[in-house]
Design a protein around this motif. Structure first.
Motif, PDB file in Angstrom:
ATOM      1  N   ASN A  91     -26.740   8.681   3.693  1.00  0.00           N
ATOM      2  CA  ASN A  91     -26.636   7.459   2.876  1.00  0.00           C
ATOM      3  C   ASN A  91     -25.879   6.373   3.615  1.00  0.00           C
ATOM      4  N   THR A  92     -26.412   5.183   3.617  1.00  0.00           N
ATOM      5  CA  THR A  92     -25.649   4.009   4.071  1.00  0.00           C
ATOM      6  C   THR A  92     -25.832   2.922   3.010  1.00  0.00           C
ATOM      7  N   LEU A  93     -24.746   2.289   2.600  1.00  0.00           N
ATOM      8  CA  LEU A  93     -24.861   1.193   1.622  1.00  0.00           C
ATOM      9  C   LEU A  93     -25.834   0.146   2.160  1.00  0.00           C
ATOM     10  N   GLY A 100     -26.808   1.365  13.003  1.00  0.00           N
ATOM     11  CA  GLY A 100     -26.577   2.641  13.687  1.00  0.00           C
ATOM     12  C   GLY A 100     -25.517   3.522  13.032  1.00  0.00           C
ATOM     13  N   TYR A 101     -25.050   3.131  11.844  1.00  0.00           N
ATOM     14  CA  TYR A 101     -23.958   3.898  11.222  1.00  0.00           C
ATOM     15  C   TYR A 101     -24.404   5.306  10.805  1.00  0.00           C
ATOM     16  N   ALA A 102     -25.571   5.415  10.147  1.00  0.00           N
ATOM     17  CA  ALA A 102     -26.048   6.754   9.788  1.00  0.00           C
ATOM     18  C   ALA A 102     -26.246   7.593  11.049  1.00  0.00           C
ATOM     19  N   GLY A 103     -26.727   6.943  12.095  1.00  0.00           N
ATOM     20  CA  GLY A 103     -26.921   7.645  13.365  1.00  0.00           C
ATOM     21  C   GLY A 103     -25.610   8.199  13.901  1.00  0.00           C
ATOM     22  N   GLU A 104     -24.543   7.404  13.801  1.00  0.00           N
ATOM     23  CA  GLU A 104     -23.233   7.895  14.281  1.00  0.00           C
ATOM     24  C   GLU A 104     -22.784   9.105  13.479  1.00  0.00           C
ATOM     25  N   LEU A 123     -32.718  19.696   7.889  1.00  0.00           N
ATOM     26  CA  LEU A 123     -32.724  18.678   6.831  1.00  0.00           C
ATOM     27  C   LEU A 123     -34.121  18.555   6.256  1.00  0.00           C
ATOM     28  N   THR A 124     -34.222  17.906   5.119  1.00  0.00           N
ATOM     29  CA  THR A 124     -35.533  17.533   4.593  1.00  0.00           C
ATOM     30  C   THR A 124     -35.543  16.017   4.432  1.00  0.00           C
ATOM     31  N   CYS A 125     -36.716  15.436   4.642  1.00  0.00           N
ATOM     32  CA  CYS A 125     -36.802  13.976   4.537  1.00  0.00           C
ATOM     33  C   CYS A 125     -38.199  13.556   4.117  1.00  0.00           C
ATOM     34  N   LYS A 126     -38.296  12.319   3.700  1.00  0.00           N
ATOM     35  CA  LYS A 126     -39.599  11.749   3.367  1.00  0.00           C
ATOM     36  C   LYS A 126     -40.338  11.410   4.659  1.00  0.00           C
ATOM     37  N   LYS A 128     -41.657   8.837   5.848  1.00  0.00           N
ATOM     38  CA  LYS A 128     -41.331   7.589   6.562  1.00  0.00           C
ATOM     39  C   LYS A 128     -40.100   7.728   7.473  1.00  0.00           C
ATOM     40  N   LEU A 129     -39.300   8.804   7.289  1.00  0.00           N
ATOM     41  CA  LEU A 129     -38.109   8.959   8.128  1.00  0.00           C
ATOM     42  C   LEU A 129     -38.272  10.025   9.214  1.00  0.00           C
ATOM     43  N   LEU A 130     -39.473  10.616   9.339  1.00  0.00           N
ATOM     44  CA  LEU A 130     -39.690  11.661  10.360  1.00  0.00           C
ATOM     45  C   LEU A 130     -39.362  11.128  11.761  1.00  0.00           C
ATOM     46  N   HIS A 131     -39.814   9.921  12.059  1.00  0.00           N
ATOM     47  CA  HIS A 131     -39.574   9.369  13.407  1.00  0.00           C
ATOM     48  C   HIS A 131     -38.092   9.136  13.642  1.00  0.00           C
ATOM     49  N   TYR A 132     -37.377   8.777  12.570  1.00  0.00           N
ATOM     50  CA  TYR A 132     -35.945   8.475  12.698  1.00  0.00           C
ATOM     51  C   TYR A 132     -35.171   9.730  13.118  1.00  0.00           C
ATOM     52  N   TYR A 133     -35.385  10.837  12.405  1.00  0.00           N
ATOM     53  CA  TYR A 133     -34.639  12.060  12.733  1.00  0.00           C
ATOM     54  C   TYR A 133     -35.120  12.687  14.038  1.00  0.00           C
TER      55      TYR A 133
HETATM   56  C1  LIG Z   1     -31.938   6.174   5.823  1.00  0.00           C
HETATM   57  C2  LIG Z   1     -30.569   5.521   5.904  1.00  0.00           C
HETATM   58  C3  LIG Z   1     -29.488   6.572   5.707  1.00  0.00           C
HETATM   59  C4  LIG Z   1     -30.401   4.881   7.307  1.00  0.00           C
HETATM   60  O1  LIG Z   1     -29.084   4.363   7.406  1.00  0.00           O
HETATM   61  P1  LIG Z   1     -28.671   3.330   8.566  1.00  0.00           P
HETATM   62  O2  LIG Z   1     -27.183   3.331   8.652  1.00  0.00           O
HETATM   63  O3  LIG Z   1     -29.358   2.040   8.370  1.00  0.00           O
HETATM   64  O4  LIG Z   1     -29.300   4.073   9.836  1.00  0.00           O
HETATM   65  P2  LIG Z   1     -29.315   3.575  11.335  1.00  0.00           P
HETATM   66  O5  LIG Z   1     -28.710   2.220  11.451  1.00  0.00           O
HETATM   67  O6  LIG Z   1     -28.771   4.684  12.166  1.00  0.00           O
HETATM   68  O7  LIG Z   1     -30.870   3.510  11.642  1.00  0.00           O
HETATM   69  C5  LIG Z   1     -31.764   2.808  10.798  1.00  0.00           C
HETATM   70  C6  LIG Z   1     -32.701   1.964  11.618  1.00  0.00           C
HETATM   71  O8  LIG Z   1     -31.966   0.872  12.148  1.00  0.00           O
HETATM   72  C7  LIG Z   1     -32.148   0.815  13.549  1.00  0.00           C
HETATM   73  N1  LIG Z   1     -30.934   0.255  14.139  1.00  0.00           N
HETATM   74  C8  LIG Z   1     -29.786   0.919  14.476  1.00  0.00           C
HETATM   75  N2  LIG Z   1     -28.897   0.059  14.995  1.00  0.00           N
HETATM   76  C9  LIG Z   1     -29.496  -1.171  14.988  1.00  0.00           C
HETATM   77  C10 LIG Z   1     -29.080  -2.459  15.379  1.00  0.00           C
HETATM   78  N3  LIG Z   1     -27.861  -2.675  15.882  1.00  0.00           N
HETATM   79  N4  LIG Z   1     -29.947  -3.472  15.178  1.00  0.00           N
HETATM   80  C11 LIG Z   1     -31.173  -3.285  14.675  1.00  0.00           C
HETATM   81  N5  LIG Z   1     -31.626  -2.068  14.269  1.00  0.00           N
HETATM   82  C12 LIG Z   1     -30.793  -1.044  14.435  1.00  0.00           C
HETATM   83  C13 LIG Z   1     -32.388   2.251  13.928  1.00  0.00           C
HETATM   84  O9  LIG Z   1     -33.027   2.371  15.185  1.00  0.00           O
HETATM   85  C14 LIG Z   1     -33.283   2.684  12.827  1.00  0.00           C
HETATM   86  O10 LIG Z   1     -34.591   2.193  13.031  1.00  0.00           O
HETATM   87  P3  LIG Z   1     -35.888   3.068  12.815  1.00  0.00           P
HETATM   88  O11 LIG Z   1     -35.961   3.378  11.334  1.00  0.00           O
HETATM   89  O12 LIG Z   1     -36.999   2.202  13.287  1.00  0.00           O
HETATM   90  O13 LIG Z   1     -35.703   4.318  13.625  1.00  0.00           O
HETATM   91  C15 LIG Z   1     -30.391   4.388   4.853  1.00  0.00           C
HETATM   92  O14 LIG Z   1     -31.485   3.486   4.966  1.00  0.00           O
HETATM   93  C16 LIG Z   1     -30.306   4.888   3.434  1.00  0.00           C
HETATM   94  O15 LIG Z   1     -29.217   5.213   2.946  1.00  0.00           O
HETATM   95  N6  LIG Z   1     -31.471   4.958   2.717  1.00  0.00           N
HETATM   96  C17 LIG Z   1     -31.521   5.410   1.346  1.00  0.00           C
HETATM   97  C18 LIG Z   1     -31.243   6.873   1.221  1.00  0.00           C
HETATM   98  C19 LIG Z   1     -32.221   7.716   2.012  1.00  0.00           C
HETATM   99  O16 LIG Z   1     -33.428   7.588   1.902  1.00  0.00           O
HETATM  100  N7  LIG Z   1     -31.657   8.620   2.839  1.00  0.00           N
HETATM  101  C20 LIG Z   1     -32.413   9.517   3.662  1.00  0.00           C
HETATM  102  C21 LIG Z   1     -32.739  10.768   2.917  1.00  0.00           C
HETATM  103  S1  LIG Z   1     -33.752  11.843   3.902  1.00  0.00           S
END
Ligand SMILES: CC(C)(COP(=O)(O)OP(=O)(O)OC[C@H]1O[C@@H](n2cnc3c(N)ncnc32)[C@H](O)[C@@H]1OP(=O)(O)O)[C@@H](O)C(=O)NCCC(=O)NCCS
Length: 160
Positions: A91-93, A100-104, A123-126, A128-133
């Motif tokens: 989760n990220t607000l 990149g916060y979720a990534g960290e 993990l399990t995911c939808k 649309k997030l397969l490429h992300y993980y």
């Molecule tokens: C999914 C979720 C956790 C991602 O959180 P986030 O902190 O935005 O994640 P990141 O910043 O690490 O990465 C998100 C995207 O931003 C990109 N990104 C990271 N840093 C970036 C930057 N400085 N500038 C631009 N894009 C950036 C990442 O590459 C990634 O892109 P991609 O989707 O094309 O791969 C967030 O959108 C969320 O809480 N969603 C709702 C809950 C949910 O669905 N959770 C997942 C359950 S499986």
């Protein structure tokens, strides 16, 4: 940004971030988080902007190879000696996304699981997030048995 594990004192803010990130049918409740924190507060990775919680990742450790829906509610299934670190919520607000916060946090969970001698993370995911993980080394194992929130979930595994 500071990353640390959780304590029971983080309960209210964790529940609030979850509610801001997931639809009500998928969000874990405050009561579920209270149980989770009782059993595995040290398997929550929290990120703070000063003193504001902006993102978190959590999940039990278990010898079960596959992530099952019952694990979400039954925090007592946590086994500190288990082989697999499960990832339940990422989760990220909304205002803090795409930095990149979720990534960290995912990388912190991976590093800790490695240090703790686990076999890997699941993990399990939808769809649309397969490429992300996949970017972190998680491999898609196909559609999981999960019916959580009545949506289709894919299981992904990172094996050390
Ligand atoms: C999914 C979720 C956790 C991602 O959180 P986030 O902190 O935005 O994640 P990141 O910043 O690490 O990465 C998100 C995207 O931003 C990109 N990104 C990271 N840093 C970036 C930057 N400085 N500038 C631009 N894009 C950036 C990442 O590459 C990634 O892109 P991609 O989707 O094309 O791969 C967030 O959108 C969320 O809480 N969603 C709702 C809950 C949910 O669905 N959770 C997942 C359950 S499986």
């Amino acid at each position: 940004m500071e990353i640390r594990t959780a304590t029971m004192a983080d309960l209210e803010t964790i529940a609030a971030v979850e509610a801001a990130c997931f639809p009500a049918t998928e969000a874990a409740t405050r009561e579920e988080f209270a149980e989770r924190l009782k059993y595995y507060a040290e398997h929550f990775w929290l990120m703070f902007d000063e003193d504001k919680l902006i993102a978190f990742v959590d999940g039990i450790v278990t010898d079960e190879k596959d992530l099952a829906d019952e694990m979400y509610e039954k925090a007592a299934m946590h086994n500190p000696e288990g082989a697999w670190q499960m990832i339940f919520g990422v989760n990220t607000l909304p205002a803090y996304r795409k930095h990149g916060y979720a990534g960290e946090l995912i990388n912190a969970a991976i590093a800790d699981a490695k240090l703790q001698g686990r076999k890997g993370l699941v993990l399990t995911c939808k769809e649309k997030l397969l490429h992300y993980y996949a970017k972190f080394g998680f491999v898609n194992e196909g559609i999981s048995a999960s019916t959580h929130g009545n949506v289709v979930w894919y299981q992904m595994r990172l094996t050390f």
